[in-house]
Design a protein around this motif. Sequence first.
Motif, PDB file in Angstrom:
ATOM      1  N   VAL A  84     -26.271   9.485  17.644  1.00  0.00           N
ATOM      2  CA  VAL A  84     -26.339   8.129  18.202  1.00  0.00           C
ATOM      3  C   VAL A  84     -27.581   7.455  17.642  1.00  0.00           C
ATOM      4  O   VAL A  84     -28.574   8.128  17.326  1.00  0.00           O
ATOM      5  CB  VAL A  84     -26.366   8.154  19.742  1.00  0.00           C
ATOM      6  CG1 VAL A  84     -25.069   8.706  20.283  1.00  0.00           C
ATOM      7  CG2 VAL A  84     -27.546   8.966  20.268  1.00  0.00           C
ATOM      8  N   PRO A  85     -27.558   6.113  17.501  1.00  0.00           N
ATOM      9  CA  PRO A  85     -28.735   5.423  16.952  1.00  0.00           C
ATOM     10  C   PRO A  85     -29.956   5.598  17.838  1.00  0.00           C
ATOM     11  O   PRO A  85     -29.865   5.656  19.067  1.00  0.00           O
ATOM     12  CB  PRO A  85     -28.280   3.956  16.911  1.00  0.00           C
ATOM     13  CG  PRO A  85     -26.790   4.011  16.896  1.00  0.00           C
ATOM     14  CD  PRO A  85     -26.432   5.203  17.715  1.00  0.00           C
ATOM     15  N   VAL A  89     -30.310  10.307  16.950  1.00  0.00           N
ATOM     16  CA  VAL A  89     -30.513  11.426  17.866  1.00  0.00           C
ATOM     17  C   VAL A  89     -29.209  12.190  18.020  1.00  0.00           C
ATOM     18  O   VAL A  89     -28.135  11.598  18.210  1.00  0.00           O
ATOM     19  CB  VAL A  89     -30.990  10.939  19.252  1.00  0.00           C
ATOM     20  CG1 VAL A  89     -31.085  12.115  20.231  1.00  0.00           C
ATOM     21  CG2 VAL A  89     -32.338  10.236  19.137  1.00  0.00           C
ATOM     22  N   LEU A  90     -29.295  13.512  17.926  1.00  0.00           N
ATOM     23  CA  LEU A  90     -28.175  14.382  18.259  1.00  0.00           C
ATOM     24  C   LEU A  90     -28.422  14.965  19.647  1.00  0.00           C
ATOM     25  O   LEU A  90     -29.342  15.775  19.813  1.00  0.00           O
ATOM     26  CB  LEU A  90     -28.034  15.520  17.255  1.00  0.00           C
ATOM     27  CG  LEU A  90     -26.956  16.561  17.615  1.00  0.00           C
ATOM     28  CD1 LEU A  90     -25.560  15.973  17.451  1.00  0.00           C
ATOM     29  CD2 LEU A  90     -27.109  17.826  16.777  1.00  0.00           C
ATOM     30  N   PRO A  91     -27.641  14.564  20.671  1.00  0.00           N
ATOM     31  CA  PRO A  91     -27.735  15.249  21.961  1.00  0.00           C
ATOM     32  C   PRO A  91     -27.145  16.651  21.804  1.00  0.00           C
ATOM     33  O   PRO A  91     -25.976  16.796  21.452  1.00  0.00           O
ATOM     34  CB  PRO A  91     -26.880  14.374  22.893  1.00  0.00           C
ATOM     35  CG  PRO A  91     -26.661  13.083  22.149  1.00  0.00           C
ATOM     36  CD  PRO A  91     -26.689  13.451  20.699  1.00  0.00           C
ATOM     37  N   ALA A 151     -25.963  11.033  10.162  1.00  0.00           N
ATOM     38  CA  ALA A 151     -27.015  10.015  10.201  1.00  0.00           C
ATOM     39  C   ALA A 151     -27.115   9.269   8.871  1.00  0.00           C
ATOM     40  O   ALA A 151     -27.213   8.034   8.841  1.00  0.00           O
ATOM     41  CB  ALA A 151     -28.345  10.674  10.554  1.00  0.00           C
ATOM     42  N   MET A 152     -27.092  10.002   7.753  1.00  0.00           N
ATOM     43  CA  MET A 152     -27.205   9.356   6.448  1.00  0.00           C
ATOM     44  C   MET A 152     -25.994   8.465   6.175  1.00  0.00           C
ATOM     45  O   MET A 152     -26.135   7.378   5.597  1.00  0.00           O
ATOM     46  CB  MET A 152     -27.372  10.405   5.350  1.00  0.00           C
ATOM     47  CG  MET A 152     -28.708  11.117   5.391  1.00  0.00           C
ATOM     48  SD  MET A 152     -29.086  12.120   3.904  1.00  0.00           S
ATOM     49  CE  MET A 152     -27.814  13.381   4.019  1.00  0.00           C
ATOM     50  N   GLN A 153     -24.808   8.906   6.582  1.00  0.00           N
ATOM     51  CA  GLN A 153     -23.609   8.081   6.361  1.00  0.00           C
ATOM     52  C   GLN A 153     -23.651   6.821   7.223  1.00  0.00           C
ATOM     53  O   GLN A 153     -23.261   5.739   6.758  1.00  0.00           O
ATOM     54  CB  GLN A 153     -22.349   8.900   6.652  1.00  0.00           C
ATOM     55  CG  GLN A 153     -22.097   9.983   5.619  1.00  0.00           C
ATOM     56  CD  GLN A 153     -20.756  10.684   5.791  1.00  0.00           C
ATOM     57  OE1 GLN A 153     -20.081  11.016   4.815  1.00  0.00           O
ATOM     58  NE2 GLN A 153     -20.353  10.933   7.028  1.00  0.00           N
ATOM     59  N   LEU A 154     -24.110   6.936   8.457  1.00  0.00           N
ATOM     60  CA  LEU A 154     -24.210   5.759   9.320  1.00  0.00           C
ATOM     61  C   LEU A 154     -25.251   4.780   8.787  1.00  0.00           C
ATOM     62  O   LEU A 154     -25.026   3.566   8.782  1.00  0.00           O
ATOM     63  CB  LEU A 154     -24.562   6.178  10.744  1.00  0.00           C
ATOM     64  CG  LEU A 154     -23.457   6.861  11.554  1.00  0.00           C
ATOM     65  CD1 LEU A 154     -24.006   7.395  12.871  1.00  0.00           C
ATOM     66  CD2 LEU A 154     -22.319   5.885  11.825  1.00  0.00           C
ATOM     67  N   GLU A 166     -32.450  17.784  22.305  1.00  0.00           N
ATOM     68  CA  GLU A 166     -32.169  16.716  21.347  1.00  0.00           C
ATOM     69  C   GLU A 166     -32.721  17.098  19.984  1.00  0.00           C
ATOM     70  O   GLU A 166     -33.750  17.765  19.892  1.00  0.00           O
ATOM     71  CB  GLU A 166     -32.815  15.388  21.774  1.00  0.00           C
ATOM     72  CG  GLU A 166     -32.224  14.756  23.001  1.00  0.00           C
ATOM     73  CD  GLU A 166     -32.842  13.397  23.301  1.00  0.00           C
ATOM     74  OE1 GLU A 166     -32.252  12.645  24.091  1.00  0.00           O
ATOM     75  OE2 GLU A 166     -33.927  13.094  22.746  1.00  0.00           O
ATOM     76  N   LEU A 167     -32.021  16.652  18.959  1.00  0.00           N
ATOM     77  CA  LEU A 167     -32.523  16.752  17.587  1.00  0.00           C
ATOM     78  C   LEU A 167     -32.762  15.333  17.104  1.00  0.00           C
ATOM     79  O   LEU A 167     -31.816  14.539  16.998  1.00  0.00           O
ATOM     80  CB  LEU A 167     -31.510  17.461  16.690  1.00  0.00           C
ATOM     81  CG  LEU A 167     -31.963  17.724  15.253  1.00  0.00           C
ATOM     82  CD1 LEU A 167     -33.076  18.775  15.223  1.00  0.00           C
ATOM     83  CD2 LEU A 167     -30.787  18.174  14.389  1.00  0.00           C
ATOM     84  N   ALA A 168     -34.014  14.986  16.846  1.00  0.00           N
ATOM     85  CA  ALA A 168     -34.362  13.649  16.367  1.00  0.00           C
ATOM     86  C   ALA A 168     -34.311  13.638  14.844  1.00  0.00           C
ATOM     87  O   ALA A 168     -34.951  14.462  14.192  1.00  0.00           O
ATOM     88  CB  ALA A 168     -35.752  13.259  16.854  1.00  0.00           C
TER      89      ALA A 168
END
Length: 260
Positions: free
Chosen positions: A12-13, A21-23, A50-53, A75-77
């Motif tokens: 998510v942004p 952020v990956l929950p 994330a890179m594709q978004l 979370e992974l930031a």
Amino acid sequence: MSVARFPFWRVVPGERSGEFVLPVMPPATAGPDGAPHIMGGAALGAIIDAMQLDSELPLLWAQVQFLGATQHAEELAISCEQCGGGQSVAQYAASASVNGRPTHRASGALGYREPNEQTLFAQMPDVVGPDDATPVEISHSAPGSLPDQFEYRVCLYDEARGIQGVWTRSRAEFPVDAGWLAIISDLFLGAHPASRGGSSLDAMFRFIQGAEPGWVLSMTEFAAFDRGVVHGSARHFSEDGRLLAISSQTGVLPRIPRAS
């Protein structure tokens, strides 16, 4: 058995441009009950997402270095930015952290050139299909974690040559996209009894094309055990024989190999 119905590697942004952020949910983790960590393939899948978004372009390739432990992460930031490229391809750099502590460093390229006729030189080997392969249950991870998310069937195994062929399929019938294939590619260390229970140092992933939900054949070939690490690569095919992706890894061998 608990099966996720939403792609668990989707990000998510974040608050700023280029931040995501990956929950972290159980399906993105591996490890015994009480000591879960983010599976390397799930982290790579999240970084790819994330890179594709951020670029609004499809992935060509990505690589990641695993820098630190991710036990009990909530979370992974992820931070990513374009660092080069031209009219057709964007070059990217990315990093990930848990509670401000660096855990992953990555790079990749995204985009495409003008359409041209596809040529696939790599051919799927002649192995038995998933219906005739041997089902295997992966039991060393907690219930609801990543091993619960896919079916796993071995169709070829040659320990002396370091070769394994395995069919996998998403139990939730997720499309076979770059993220799902990145996750599958991280099953690398399970392809030989001497490497099971080891830890990945890096992962390289080259994406050719996606496929509809279904079985994927991963042909893993170990190249060498040396200085306490393993080097090897894999090719991933759709059930109808099309090359989908190519991957490679270096992993640290366990001090005591895990029993089969």
